[in-house]
Design an enzyme around this catalytic site. Structure first.
Site, PDB file in Angstrom:
ATOM      1  N   HIS A  12       0.824  -1.218   0.000  1.00  0.00           N
ATOM      2  CA  HIS A  12       0.000   0.000   0.000  1.00  0.00           C
ATOM      3  C   HIS A  12       0.859   1.270   0.000  1.00  0.00           C
ATOM      4  O   HIS A  12       0.476   2.289   0.568  1.00  0.00           O
ATOM      5  CB  HIS A  12      -0.974  -0.016   1.194  1.00  0.00           C
ATOM      6  N   HIS A 195       9.991  -4.621   4.145  1.00  0.00           N
ATOM      7  CA  HIS A 195      10.481  -3.245   4.048  1.00  0.00           C
ATOM      8  C   HIS A 195      10.814  -2.679   5.417  1.00  0.00           C
ATOM      9  O   HIS A 195      10.267  -3.097   6.434  1.00  0.00           O
ATOM     10  CB  HIS A 195       9.533  -2.311   3.292  1.00  0.00           C
ATOM     11  N   GLU A 242       3.785  -5.709   8.543  1.00  0.00           N
ATOM     12  CA  GLU A 242       2.484  -5.570   7.856  1.00  0.00           C
ATOM     13  C   GLU A 242       2.026  -6.889   7.238  1.00  0.00           C
ATOM     14  O   GLU A 242       0.867  -7.014   6.844  1.00  0.00           O
ATOM     15  CB  GLU A 242       2.563  -4.469   6.790  1.00  0.00           C
TER      16      GLU A 242
HETATM   17  C1  DHB Z   1       6.306   2.923   2.221  1.00  0.00           C
HETATM   18  C2  DHB Z   1       5.739   1.674   2.504  1.00  0.00           C
HETATM   19  C3  DHB Z   1       4.680   1.583   3.415  1.00  0.00           C
HETATM   20  O1  DHB Z   1       4.077   0.403   3.761  1.00  0.00           O
HETATM   21  C4  DHB Z   1       4.192   2.723   4.030  1.00  0.00           C
HETATM   22  O2  DHB Z   1       3.158   2.594   4.883  1.00  0.00           O
HETATM   23  C5  DHB Z   1       4.769   3.968   3.777  1.00  0.00           C
HETATM   24  C6  DHB Z   1       5.822   4.062   2.866  1.00  0.00           C
HETATM   25  C7  DHB Z   1       7.432   3.081   1.227  1.00  0.00           C
HETATM   26  O3  DHB Z   1       8.051   2.085   0.817  1.00  0.00           O
HETATM   27  O4  DHB Z   1       7.691   4.217   0.822  1.00  0.00           O
HETATM   28 FE    FE Z   2       2.638   0.689   5.452  1.00  0.00          FE
END
Ligand code: DHB
Ligand code: FE
Length: 282
Positions: A12, A195, A242
């Protein structure tokens, strides 16, 4: 009685909202990401869900660190989107389904899940970006389903375990199947895959772990409950937590699922972008 059509997961990432706004679908950076969605659009057009359960995590718009429910369920007539500071246009409110929300809340609490019920809830990119990806033009897509947002805490430790997330999804399945309306329901799980946005490991991505999660979540989700929360942070990154929403979605689908499509692309912004569509047996 209601029927669960299937489940769809997607990252997202807020930058996706900007790419949609600027129609960058064929841009070389974005194309491999957006190429993951036409099959999802075709499936949605074929099945036309009446309701969408959007399982996401709030990042500080609807809740903040001072008040962070472990599991919250929206029970409002509509859900506002507001400016979070990412430079994204705020979308019009999304139509709710309070009668389905209260049915779910009643059923989950009877099943001993302690729920925060929200008669007002602002929804952030975790909720709206997937809606834009799946129903282009959302919330004004002609087949826009009414929605129930479910927010899980993946931000403020202690977060729920993967085992609890899967169990939540299984209880949600029971709730949905007992909804006394001839309705078709789709369940979304948003966020992930690996991430990390902050700290020394900012930009961390773990393809091997993502593939392990993608492969097991389809037919063997219980295997993934062996992953501890510490291990999840270590292997998926601080925000890779997440993946809990993918587990919640998976629990709602039951044992018999067919994989319709998947896409995995590294990186979009700081994230390993993953999309998966699972269809439930009729
Ligand atoms: C990003 C990924 C995310 O899940 C989020 O909530 C905010 C930013 C990103 O990779 O920029
Ligand atoms: Fe996120």
């Amino acid at each position: 009685m209601a029927k669960i059509l299937g489940g769809i997961t997607t990252s997202h990432i807020p930058a996706v909202g900007n790419a949609i706004q600027n129609e960058l679908y064929d841009d070389p950076y974005w194309k491999p990401f957006f190429d993951g969605y036409p099959k999802v659009h075709a499936w949605i057009a074929e099945h036309k869900p009446d309701y969408c359960i959007n399982i996401y995590n709030d990042h500080g718009l609807g809740f903040f660190l001072d008040q962070m429910p472990t599991f919250a369920i929206g029970a409002a007539h509509e859900y506002r989107n507001e400016d979070e500071g990412w430079g994204l246009p705020s979308l019009d409110p999304f139509p709710g389904a309070p009668e389905l929300s209260w049915h779910i809340i009643e059923s989950m609490v009877a099943d001993e899940f302690d729920i925060t019920s929200c008669q007002e809830l602002a929804v952030d990119h975790g909720f709206v970006v997937p809606m834009q990806l799946f129903w282009p033009g959302a919330p004004h897509h002609p087949d826009m389903p009414r929605t129930v947002p479910i927010s899980a805490n993946t931000v403020q430790h202690p977060i729920p375990t993967l085992k609890r997330a899967l169990a939540f999804g299984r209880a949600l399945r029971k709730a949905l199947l007992s909804f006394p309306e001839d309705a078709k329901i789709v369940v979304l799980g948003t966020g992930g895959l690996s991430h990390q946005l902050d700290g020394q490991r900012a930009g961390f991505i773990n393809k091997e772990f993502d593939q392990y999660c993608l492969d097991n979540i389809v037919h063997n989700p219980d295997e993934l409950t062996k992953i501890s929360r510490l291990e999840l942070v270590e292997k998926a990154g601080a925000q890779g937590t997440e993946f809990l929403m993918w587990m919640m979605m998976r629990g709602a689908l039951g044992d018999d699922v067919t994989e319709i499509t998947r896409n995995y692309h590294i990186p979009i912004s700081n994230t390993a972008a993953g999309t998966l569509l699972l269809e439930c047996a009729a």
